[in-house]
Design a protein around this motif. Structure first.
Motif, PDB file in Angstrom:
ATOM      1  N   HIS A   1      21.596   6.070   4.722  1.00 52.12           N
ATOM      2  CA  HIS A   1      22.418   4.870   4.623  1.00 52.12           C
ATOM      3  C   HIS A   1      22.732   4.538   3.167  1.00 52.12           C
ATOM      4  CE1 HIS A   1      22.543   2.993   8.762  1.00 52.12           C
ATOM      5  NE2 HIS A   1      21.759   4.033   8.951  1.00 52.12           N
TER       6      HIS A   1
ATOM      7  N   GLY B   1      16.270   7.815   7.302  1.00 55.17           N
ATOM      8  CA  GLY B   1      17.520   7.158   7.668  1.00 55.17           C
ATOM      9  C   GLY B   1      17.981   6.190   6.594  1.00 55.17           C
ATOM     10  N   ARG B   2      17.031   5.514   5.968  1.00 48.54           N
ATOM     11  CA  ARG B   2      17.376   4.588   4.890  1.00 48.54           C
ATOM     12  C   ARG B   2      17.999   5.339   3.707  1.00 48.54           C
ATOM     13  NH1 ARG B   2      12.976   2.399   4.993  1.00 48.54           N
ATOM     14  NH2 ARG B   2      11.899   3.128   3.102  1.00 48.54           N
TER      15      ARG B   2
ATOM     16  N   THR C   1      14.003   3.929   9.609  1.00 52.49           N
ATOM     17  CA  THR C   1      13.179   5.070   9.213  1.00 52.49           C
ATOM     18  C   THR C   1      13.433   5.358   7.741  1.00 52.49           C
ATOM     19  OG1 THR C   1      14.867   6.742   9.732  1.00 52.49           O
ATOM     20  CG2 THR C   1      13.387   6.036  11.516  1.00 52.49           C
TER      21      THR C   1
ATOM     22  N   THR D   1      17.674  10.614  14.951  1.00 49.92           N
ATOM     23  CA  THR D   1      18.141   9.308  14.484  1.00 49.92           C
ATOM     24  C   THR D   1      18.284   9.284  12.966  1.00 49.92           C
ATOM     25  OG1 THR D   1      17.628   6.930  14.374  1.00 49.92           O
ATOM     26  CG2 THR D   1      15.756   8.457  14.371  1.00 49.92           C
ATOM     27  N   VAL D   2      19.266   8.533  12.503  1.00 55.40           N
ATOM     28  CA  VAL D   2      19.365   8.217  11.076  1.00 55.40           C
ATOM     29  C   VAL D   2      19.302   6.708  10.901  1.00 55.40           C
ATOM     30  CG1 VAL D   2      20.599  10.309  10.393  1.00 55.40           C
ATOM     31  CG2 VAL D   2      21.897   8.306  11.177  1.00 55.40           C
ATOM     32  N   ALA D   3      18.584   6.045  11.791  1.00 58.46           N
ATOM     33  CA  ALA D   3      18.444   4.589  11.716  1.00 58.46           C
ATOM     34  C   ALA D   3      17.822   4.188  10.390  1.00 58.46           C
ATOM     35  CB  ALA D   3      17.579   4.087  12.873  1.00 58.46           C
TER      36      ALA D   3
ATOM     37  N   THR E   1      16.268  15.877  13.553  1.00 57.87           N
ATOM     38  CA  THR E   1      15.995  14.476  13.885  1.00 57.87           C
ATOM     39  C   THR E   1      16.919  14.035  15.001  1.00 57.87           C
ATOM     40  OG1 THR E   1      15.779  12.239  12.982  1.00 57.87           O
ATOM     41  CG2 THR E   1      17.661  13.529  12.232  1.00 57.87           C
TER      42      THR E   1
ATOM     43  N   TYR F   1      16.131  16.658   6.020  1.00 59.61           N
ATOM     44  CA  TYR F   1      15.718  16.868   7.407  1.00 59.61           C
ATOM     45  C   TYR F   1      15.429  18.352   7.606  1.00 59.61           C
ATOM     46  CZ  TYR F   1      17.323  12.156   8.532  1.00 59.61           C
ATOM     47  OH  TYR F   1      17.479  10.798   8.588  1.00 59.61           O
TER      48      TYR F   1
END
Length: 288
Positions: A87, A83-84, A80, A75-77, A73, A69
């Motif tokens: 995770h 984000g993936r 995205t 989000t770390v959903a 950002t 990053y």
């Protein structure tokens, strides 16, 4: 086995975060300080393929040159792609640490590794770090060849010694000009043209050279033999992974850590193919 915090302290000693550019995002991105580390993977890009490789390898720590990053950002959903990656790393207990511009200017750093891959002798930094009294840190390197080559021969050496990419090596300048001294800078380098001109070298090898800066630079040096060689960004920085892995290996041996240190050979350069322009029966140029 060392804890993550101990390994990170060693990495921060090699590449202190305070030596990164103000716009940069370096340091530890994910990871629990007290977890033990036995296996480390070095790579250029923190992309999904590399995260998956770290998991498959059983790495406890992934060290990359490029930040995950860089511009922040909200989000770390996992929906995205970045984000993936987060995770994947957290679910598999893989820490991520970044050394970017603080590794660029280190001694030794990214451009030292690039010079080594090209069999060049480093003379001095291209842009010295004024905070280094020894005059060894800084951006880019001014180097000497063991023996003179033509620009064409030096470009062929770069194509042979650097990791293969779709781009290969582009050249601006006389292919038959003689090269004795070279400036190199891993990663994007067209912001260094003033320093290259002042260094008085015969050639400059870097990456991400753009049309307008190159056009203006070559026009200003119309009567100079200075050549520009443009390699793929990833290819100019990958040699640092091997250098950095060797540095951590030495630290591991000195501390009795018995770390297993690996370098990813996965090509994460985004360009995947190259189609060379076909010469016309007359001369190269735009169609009539």
């Amino acid at each position: 086995m060392p804890r993550l915090s101990e390994v990170i302290a060693a990495l921060e000693n090699l590449w202190p975060a305070e030596r990164a550019e103000s716009w940069d995002a370096v340091g530890t991105v994910v990871g629990e300080p007290d977890r033990e580390v036995s296996r480390v993977l070095f790579a250029v890009d923190p992309v999904q393929e590399i995260a998956d490789e770290a998991v498959k390898l059983g790495a406890d720590l992934l060290v990359t040159h490029h930040p995950l990053y860089l511009r922040g950002t909200t989000t770390v959903a996992a929906s995205t792609f970045k984000g993936r990656v987060v995770h994947t790393l957290i679910k598999n207990d893989v820490a991520l640490h970044v050394a970017h511009t603080n590794a660029d200017t280190a001694d030794p750093g990214v451009s030292d590794a690039l010079a080594g891959a090209l069999d060049l002798t480093v003379v001095r930094p291209l842009v010295p770090d004024p905070a280094d009294p020894g005059g060894r840190r800084g951006l880019g390197r001014v180097c000497e060849l063991p023996h003179p080559l033509t620009v064409r021969e030096f470009a062929a050496r770069a194509a042979e010694r650097l990791p293969a990419t779709a781009q290969g090596i582009r050249v601006a300048g006389d292919p038959d000009a003689t090269v004795r001294t070279v400036a190199v800078s891993g990663g994007s380098g067209d912001g260094l043209f003033d320093h290259v001109r002042a260094a008085g070298v015969d050639a400059f090898l870097t990456a991400d050279l753009r049309h307008h800066p190159v056009s203006e630079f070559t026009a200003a040096l119309a009567h100079s033999p200075l050549a520009l060689l443009d390699a793929a960004h990833w290819a100019t920085e990958w040699p640092w992974c091997e250098l950095a892995a060797a540095q951590l290996d030495e630290i591991s041996d000195r501390n009795g850590w018995d770390l297993r240190v690996h370098v990813s050979k996965t090509v994460t350069d985004p360009w995947t193919a190259h189609a060379a322009s076909a010469p016309t029966s007359d001369t190269l140029g735009a169609p009539n």
